[in-house]
Design a protein around this motif. Structure first.
Motif, PDB file in Angstrom:
ATOM      1  N   GLN A 143       0.805  -1.219   0.000  1.00  0.00           N
ATOM      2  CA  GLN A 143       0.000   0.000   0.000  1.00  0.00           C
ATOM      3  C   GLN A 143       0.840   1.273   0.000  1.00  0.00           C
ATOM      4  N   THR A 144       2.043   1.223   0.556  1.00  0.00           N
ATOM      5  CA  THR A 144       2.877   2.428   0.643  1.00  0.00           C
ATOM      6  C   THR A 144       3.994   2.453  -0.389  1.00  0.00           C
ATOM      7  N   GLY A 145       4.335   1.292  -0.908  1.00  0.00           N
ATOM      8  CA  GLY A 145       5.456   1.220  -1.834  1.00  0.00           C
ATOM      9  C   GLY A 145       6.792   1.344  -1.132  1.00  0.00           C
ATOM     10  N   LYS A 146       6.792   1.258   0.182  1.00  0.00           N
ATOM     11  CA  LYS A 146       8.015   1.393   0.975  1.00  0.00           C
ATOM     12  C   LYS A 146       8.191   0.148   1.857  1.00  0.00           C
ATOM     13  N   GLN A 147       9.451  -0.209   2.051  1.00  0.00           N
ATOM     14  CA  GLN A 147       9.718  -1.305   2.976  1.00  0.00           C
ATOM     15  C   GLN A 147       9.274  -0.916   4.388  1.00  0.00           C
ATOM     16  N   VAL A 148       9.016  -1.920   5.201  1.00  0.00           N
ATOM     17  CA  VAL A 148       8.394  -1.725   6.512  1.00  0.00           C
ATOM     18  C   VAL A 148       9.459  -1.731   7.612  1.00  0.00           C
ATOM     19  N   VAL A 149       9.251  -0.873   8.608  1.00  0.00           N
ATOM     20  CA  VAL A 149      10.095  -0.848   9.799  1.00  0.00           C
ATOM     21  C   VAL A 149       9.330  -1.525  10.938  1.00  0.00           C
ATOM     22  N   VAL A 150       9.964  -2.503  11.587  1.00  0.00           N
ATOM     23  CA  VAL A 150       9.345  -3.200  12.714  1.00  0.00           C
ATOM     24  C   VAL A 150      10.171  -2.918  13.966  1.00  0.00           C
ATOM     25  N   LEU A 151       9.511  -2.391  14.989  1.00  0.00           N
ATOM     26  CA  LEU A 151      10.164  -2.066  16.250  1.00  0.00           C
ATOM     27  C   LEU A 151       9.488  -2.875  17.357  1.00  0.00           C
ATOM     28  N   ILE A 152      10.256  -3.709  18.038  1.00  0.00           N
ATOM     29  CA  ILE A 152       9.710  -4.557  19.099  1.00  0.00           C
ATOM     30  C   ILE A 152      10.389  -4.173  20.407  1.00  0.00           C
ATOM     31  N   ASP A 153       9.635  -3.598  21.314  1.00  0.00           N
ATOM     32  CA  ASP A 153      10.173  -3.135  22.590  1.00  0.00           C
ATOM     33  C   ASP A 153       9.879  -4.157  23.684  1.00  0.00           C
ATOM     34  N   GLU A 154      10.912  -4.504  24.444  1.00  0.00           N
ATOM     35  CA  GLU A 154      10.808  -5.474  25.540  1.00  0.00           C
ATOM     36  C   GLU A 154      10.233  -6.799  25.050  1.00  0.00           C
ATOM     37  N   TYR A 155      10.893  -7.356  24.054  1.00  0.00           N
ATOM     38  CA  TYR A 155      10.417  -8.594  23.433  1.00  0.00           C
ATOM     39  C   TYR A 155      10.236  -9.720  24.451  1.00  0.00           C
ATOM     40  N   ASP A 156      11.033  -9.686  25.532  1.00  0.00           N
ATOM     41  CA  ASP A 156      11.039 -10.786  26.487  1.00  0.00           C
ATOM     42  C   ASP A 156      10.101 -10.587  27.670  1.00  0.00           C
ATOM     43  N   ALA A 157       9.386  -9.460  27.714  1.00  0.00           N
ATOM     44  CA  ALA A 157       8.529  -9.159  28.865  1.00  0.00           C
ATOM     45  C   ALA A 157       7.523 -10.266  29.186  1.00  0.00           C
ATOM     46  N   PRO A 158       6.881 -10.910  28.191  1.00  0.00           N
ATOM     47  CA  PRO A 158       5.917 -11.962  28.539  1.00  0.00           C
ATOM     48  C   PRO A 158       6.550 -13.187  29.188  1.00  0.00           C
ATOM     49  N   LEU A 159       7.874 -13.334  29.067  1.00  0.00           N
ATOM     50  CA  LEU A 159       8.534 -14.561  29.526  1.00  0.00           C
ATOM     51  C   LEU A 159       9.293 -14.407  30.836  1.00  0.00           C
ATOM     52  N   LEU A 160       9.644 -13.189  31.197  1.00  0.00           N
ATOM     53  CA  LEU A 160      10.550 -12.997  32.324  1.00  0.00           C
ATOM     54  C   LEU A 160      10.016 -13.557  33.639  1.00  0.00           C
ATOM     55  N   ASP A 161       8.758 -13.282  33.945  1.00  0.00           N
ATOM     56  CA  ASP A 161       8.221 -13.696  35.245  1.00  0.00           C
ATOM     57  C   ASP A 161       8.017 -15.196  35.365  1.00  0.00           C
ATOM     58  N   VAL A 162       8.109 -15.925  34.239  1.00  0.00           N
ATOM     59  CA  VAL A 162       7.932 -17.387  34.305  1.00  0.00           C
ATOM     60  C   VAL A 162       9.214 -18.108  33.913  1.00  0.00           C
ATOM     61  N   ALA A 163      10.338 -17.400  33.941  1.00  0.00           N
ATOM     62  CA  ALA A 163      11.610 -18.004  33.536  1.00  0.00           C
ATOM     63  C   ALA A 163      11.977 -19.192  34.408  1.00  0.00           C
ATOM     64  N   HIS A 164      11.448 -19.213  35.643  1.00  0.00           N
ATOM     65  CA  HIS A 164      11.759 -20.301  36.583  1.00  0.00           C
ATOM     66  C   HIS A 164      10.684 -21.385  36.574  1.00  0.00           C
ATOM     67  N   GLU A 165       9.677 -21.264  35.709  1.00  0.00           N
ATOM     68  CA  GLU A 165       8.574 -22.226  35.657  1.00  0.00           C
ATOM     69  C   GLU A 165       8.569 -22.887  34.281  1.00  0.00           C
ATOM     70  N   LYS A 166       9.132 -24.065  34.171  1.00  0.00           N
ATOM     71  CA  LYS A 166       9.389 -24.675  32.878  1.00  0.00           C
ATOM     72  C   LYS A 166       8.128 -24.864  32.029  1.00  0.00           C
ATOM     73  N   VAL A 167       7.054 -25.399  32.612  1.00  0.00           N
ATOM     74  CA  VAL A 167       5.865 -25.705  31.822  1.00  0.00           C
ATOM     75  C   VAL A 167       5.247 -24.425  31.256  1.00  0.00           C
ATOM     76  N   GLN A 168       5.023 -23.442  32.107  1.00  0.00           N
ATOM     77  CA  GLN A 168       4.422 -22.202  31.637  1.00  0.00           C
ATOM     78  C   GLN A 168       5.355 -21.466  30.676  1.00  0.00           C
ATOM     79  N   LEU A 169       6.658 -21.513  30.952  1.00  0.00           N
ATOM     80  CA  LEU A 169       7.609 -20.867  30.056  1.00  0.00           C
ATOM     81  C   LEU A 169       7.539 -21.480  28.669  1.00  0.00           C
ATOM     82  N   ASP A 170       7.480 -22.793  28.589  1.00  0.00           N
ATOM     83  CA  ASP A 170       7.412 -23.457  27.283  1.00  0.00           C
ATOM     84  C   ASP A 170       6.160 -23.051  26.521  1.00  0.00           C
TER      85      ASP A 170
END
Length: 522
Positions: A143-170
């Motif tokens: 639609q724009t004729g221009k390549q797209v810029v993707v910015l992902i901030d804090e990509y790991d935020a959904p995973l940090l609090d469950v880093a010690h919980e294997k099942v939920q982390l997976d």
């Protein structure tokens, strides 16, 4: 000293447009924006929380959206000759914390829906997250004729609090892997991809499939991309420093020394300029006070859980040496918590042995040292720390006056009044408890310090004297003092240039407090 009227400080403001449009102070980081976009198509940056990652992402968004009017007077305005507008997809994952799999999926779907309202919905036959993101990128390009810029901030935020919980982390990791997977497949449609986070998780398409992802986290050229350097304070924040010194009724040099002691000391590469914690520094300038702003804004749950998992001793945190390869260890597969403490901002680089590729990590500053010890204290004292603030203040005053006898008397009484933790029937528990308390009171402490004839349980430096502690459990203070004398511990410190004070302390495992103590300066 006259207090000047200055631009408002953007405390907690993470939107570049808002800062510029409201004429708030902006520390010019656009030189790094210019370097990044010319460095690589895919860039990853790791920095601790509240260190300016989100503002950097917002600055990148404004730049790629072609908003040149917002950059008047900045570095990039002077050097950029090819201003252009690109479609920008920005995903802030900090809104996806503390979710289960179903709620996380709904949150990610909502983020995609926001952009589908601009570029149109996906084909109904392709409802999955990865299919929708891939379709969104392609439609934005068409639609724009221009390549797209993707910015992902804090990509790991959904995973940090469950880093010690294997099942939920997976479960959550599989969802995020699915979401990020189109980034490689859409390469020809992408102009630039920038990803921020705190740590690194394996088996995510970001790291396993983007083979050309440029990690600038420990690149000396980008050491000051987030945070505020001393040079930036002396130049771009010079008037704020003067105001701060005036409010504290001290000199500019003395004010700077106090700020450095409290908030400085970060190095994210080697070599690196000294970096100040930006959140704490801005708050300090706003309030004209030296408080623990960063730590009071929240200690991540995942960090405390991981410290418990690794059974971290307070005295083992500071002064660690690690190989460079340790920084690439995935969070969920770590054999040591040291890299995570570094990535989270609780340790920082203080030296680097280039020949052997070894980094020395230490606690950055007083704010982090005290905050970290407060977080660990419940392991040694279950309750009562907050309610004993007056007693703690008295202990601090006694230590300041080098009245160790009074300090130990206060501590003895204090420990009698509060519940204790389980598993305290060993000498090491009391050693670590004293380490935490002395650290909280602002003293330099080390444990198990080697001498020619043995090891001193604890050494404390007060500024006026060096204290050598020998600890006993269910014995006597005299027995502790006899060991100090028999092994001649003071001779090891004969050249330090300070009076050496010997301290023997005996704890009682039934009362959980100090039974008796002996102090001798000869």
């Amino acid at each position: 000293m006259e207090v000047k009227e200055l631009k408002r400080l953007p405390v907690g403001i993470q939107t570049y447009d808002e800062i510029v449009n409201n004429n708030w102070l902006y520390i010019d980081k656009t030189e790094y924006v210019y370097k990044m976009k010319n460095l690589s198509k895919y860039v990853f940056l790791s920095r601790p929380r509240r260190f300016g990652k989100s503002l950097l992402v917002s600055t990148l968004a404004a730049y790629f959206e072609g908003k040149r009017h917002l950059f008047k007077g900045t570095y990039i305005d002077r050097v950029e000759k090819d201003w252009a507008e690109y479609p920008v997809l920005r995903f802030d994952m900090s809104t996806a914390k503390h979710f289960d799999a179903q709620t996380l999926t709904i949150e990610l779907e909502g983020k995609l829906t926001d952009y589908e309202e601009i570029y149109g919905p996906n084909d109904a036959s392709k409802p999955k997250l990865n299919q929708r993101l891939e379709g969104l990128i392609k439609r934005a390009y068409e639609q724009t004729g221009k390549q797209v810029v993707v910015l992902i901030d804090e990509y790991d935020a959904p995973l940090l609090d469950v880093a010690h919980e294997k099942v939920q982390l997976d479960d959550l990791r599989q969802i995020m892997r699915n979401f990020y997977s189109p980034l490689k497949a859409c390469d020809s449609f992408l102009k630039f991809v920038f990803i921020t986070g705190i740590t690194k998780f394996s088996q995510l398409s970001i790291f396993s499939e983007l083979n050309n992802l440029k990690n600038i986290s420990m690149n000396p050229e980008f050491a000051a991309v987030c945070g505020i350097s001393e040079e930036e304070i002396q130049t771009q924040m010079s008037d704020y420093l003067d105001n701060f010194a005036g409010a504290l009724e001290t000199t500019r040099g003395e004010a700077m020394a106090e700020l450095k002691k409290q908030y400085d000391g970060y190095h994210f590469a080697w070599p690196s300029p000294d970096i100040f914690n930006p959140f704490s520094l801005l708050n300090a300038f706003q309030d004209n006070a030296l408080n623990s702003y960063w730590f009071e804004s929240g200690t991540p749950t995942f960090l405390i859980e991981m410290m418990r998992k690794f059974n971290v001793k307070p005295s083992d945190i500071d002064g660690k040496e690690v190989m460079a390869s340790a920084f690439d260890a995935p969070t969920e597969n770590m054999q040591s918590i040291t890299p995570l403490l570094y990535q989270s901002g609780y340790l920082t680089i203080k030296n680097y042995d280039r020949m052997f590729n070894i980094y020395r990590l230490e606690i950055p500053n007083q704010e982090i040292r005290i905050g970290l010890m407060e977080s660990l204290l419940p392991k040694y004292v279950t309750t009562g720390w907050e309610s004993g603030l007056t007693t703690i203040a008295y202990m601090c005053r006694a230590l300041y006056n080098d009245n160790l006898d009074e300090m130990l008397r206060l501590l003895q009484t204090y420990l009698l009044t509060i519940p204790q933790c389980d598993n305290t029937n060993y000498e090491g528990h009391y050693q670590q408890m004293l380490y935490v308390i002395f650290s909280l009171l602002g003293r330099y402490v080390d444990v198990e310090v080697r001498t020619p004839k043995g090891r001193v349980d604890m050494v404390m430096y007060s500024g006026k004297a060096l204290y050598l502690f020998e600890l006993k459990l269910n014995k006597s203070a005299e027995a502790a003092m006899n060991q100090i004398n028999f092994k001649d511990y003071p001779s090891r410190f004969a050249l330090v240039g300070l009076p050496v004070v010997k301290v023997g302390i005996n704890f009682n495992s039934e009362t959980h407090t100090i039974e008796d103590w002996v102090i001798a300066d000869k």
